[in-house]
Design a protein around this motif. Structure first.
Motif, PDB file in Angstrom:
ATOM      1  N   MET A   1      -8.280  -0.105  -2.478  1.00 19.20           N
ATOM      2  CA  MET A   1      -8.832  -1.450  -2.308  1.00 19.20           C
ATOM      3  C   MET A   1      -8.017  -2.259  -1.293  1.00 19.20           C
ATOM      4  SD  MET A   1     -11.587  -1.769  -3.940  1.00 19.20           S
ATOM      5  CE  MET A   1     -11.919  -0.060  -3.554  1.00 19.20           C
ATOM      6  N   THR A   2      -6.712  -2.098  -1.309  1.00 17.63           N
ATOM      7  CA  THR A   2      -5.870  -2.770  -0.315  1.00 17.63           C
ATOM      8  C   THR A   2      -6.238  -2.307   1.083  1.00 17.63           C
ATOM      9  OG1 THR A   2      -4.066  -2.883  -1.911  1.00 17.63           O
ATOM     10  CG2 THR A   2      -3.479  -3.186   0.384  1.00 17.63           C
TER      11      THR A   2
ATOM     12  N   TYR B   1      -6.420   3.581  -6.935  1.00 17.35           N
ATOM     13  CA  TYR B   1      -7.541   2.656  -6.750  1.00 17.35           C
ATOM     14  C   TYR B   1      -7.073   1.370  -6.065  1.00 17.35           C
ATOM     15  CZ  TYR B   1     -11.413  -0.423  -7.816  1.00 17.35           C
ATOM     16  OH  TYR B   1     -12.441  -1.317  -7.713  1.00 17.35           O
ATOM     17  N   LEU B   2      -5.942   0.831  -6.491  1.00 21.41           N
ATOM     18  CA  LEU B   2      -5.443  -0.397  -5.870  1.00 21.41           C
ATOM     19  C   LEU B   2      -5.053  -0.173  -4.411  1.00 21.41           C
ATOM     20  CD1 LEU B   2      -3.297  -1.911  -8.760  1.00 21.41           C
ATOM     21  CD2 LEU B   2      -5.533  -2.683  -7.936  1.00 21.41           C
TER      22      LEU B   2
ATOM     23  N   GLN C   1       0.820  -1.200   0.000  1.00 25.24           N
ATOM     24  CA  GLN C   1       0.000   0.000   0.000  1.00 25.24           C
ATOM     25  C   GLN C   1       0.862   1.261   0.000  1.00 25.24           C
ATOM     26  OE1 GLN C   1      -2.557   0.298   3.372  1.00 25.24           O
ATOM     27  NE2 GLN C   1      -3.754   1.951   2.476  1.00 25.24           N
TER      28      GLN C   1
ATOM     29  N   LYS D   1      -9.116  -1.040   2.017  1.00 28.56           N
ATOM     30  CA  LYS D   1     -10.483  -1.464   2.348  1.00 28.56           C
ATOM     31  C   LYS D   1     -10.511  -2.893   2.879  1.00 28.56           C
ATOM     32  CE  LYS D   1     -15.047  -2.205   0.503  1.00 28.56           C
ATOM     33  NZ  LYS D   1     -15.873  -2.328  -0.654  1.00 28.56           N
ATOM     34  N   TYR D   2      -9.782  -3.786   2.258  1.00 29.07           N
ATOM     35  CA  TYR D   2      -9.816  -5.181   2.664  1.00 29.07           C
ATOM     36  C   TYR D   2      -8.841  -5.492   3.797  1.00 29.07           C
ATOM     37  CZ  TYR D   2     -12.840  -5.950  -1.236  1.00 29.07           C
ATOM     38  OH  TYR D   2     -13.902  -5.899  -2.091  1.00 29.07           O
TER      39      TYR D   2
END
Length: 129
Positions: A93-94, A89-90, A28, A96-97
């Motif tokens: 998403m990293t 965006y990646l 991240q 978020k999860y």
């Protein structure tokens, strides 16, 4: 009295479970830094790709003013913006999860970067054609 101190120790141990930084945290951080670096490079490239400003001084001295976008640089600019948006965006998403706590800091700067990248991409599509 001893029981209260043991309970406090157990609560503190539960709160500090994530002591070591894992692979996804490093991923991240790399994505965030890469996205911002690509965005800054895109800013510099847009200075050279965009049409020149039509200042009165330039007209007075009959200096040629470029009224169009430079096509090769605009293509590279477009690619840089897409890569920056993808990295943002990646990273989101990293986060978020991976993020499971309320106290984890939200990545507002990445949402801002993603919005600016997408807006800039639409602007280039409309104005550079």
């Amino acid at each position: 009295m001893k029981k209260n101190s043991d309970d406090h120790t157990n609560i503190k141990q539960k709160a500090d479970r994530r002591v070591a930084t894992d692979f996804w945290s490093y991923t991240q951080v790399v994505l965030v830094l890469l996205s911002w670096l690509l965005f800054i490079i895109a800013l510099v490239m847009s200075y050279y790709a965009a049409p020149d400003k039509d200042y009165g001084v330039l007209r007075y001295y009959d200096i040629e003013i470029r009224q169009f976008w430079l096509t090769p640089l605009t293509g590279y600019l477009y690619i840089l913006l897409w890569l920056s948006a993808l990295g943002s965006y990646l990273a989101l998403m990293t986060d978020k999860y991976r993020s499971r706590r309320r106290s984890d800091a939200p990545l507002g700067n990445l949402m801002f970067l993603l919005a600016i990248n997408l807006t800039w991409l639409v602007y280039i599509l409309v104005k550079a054609q």
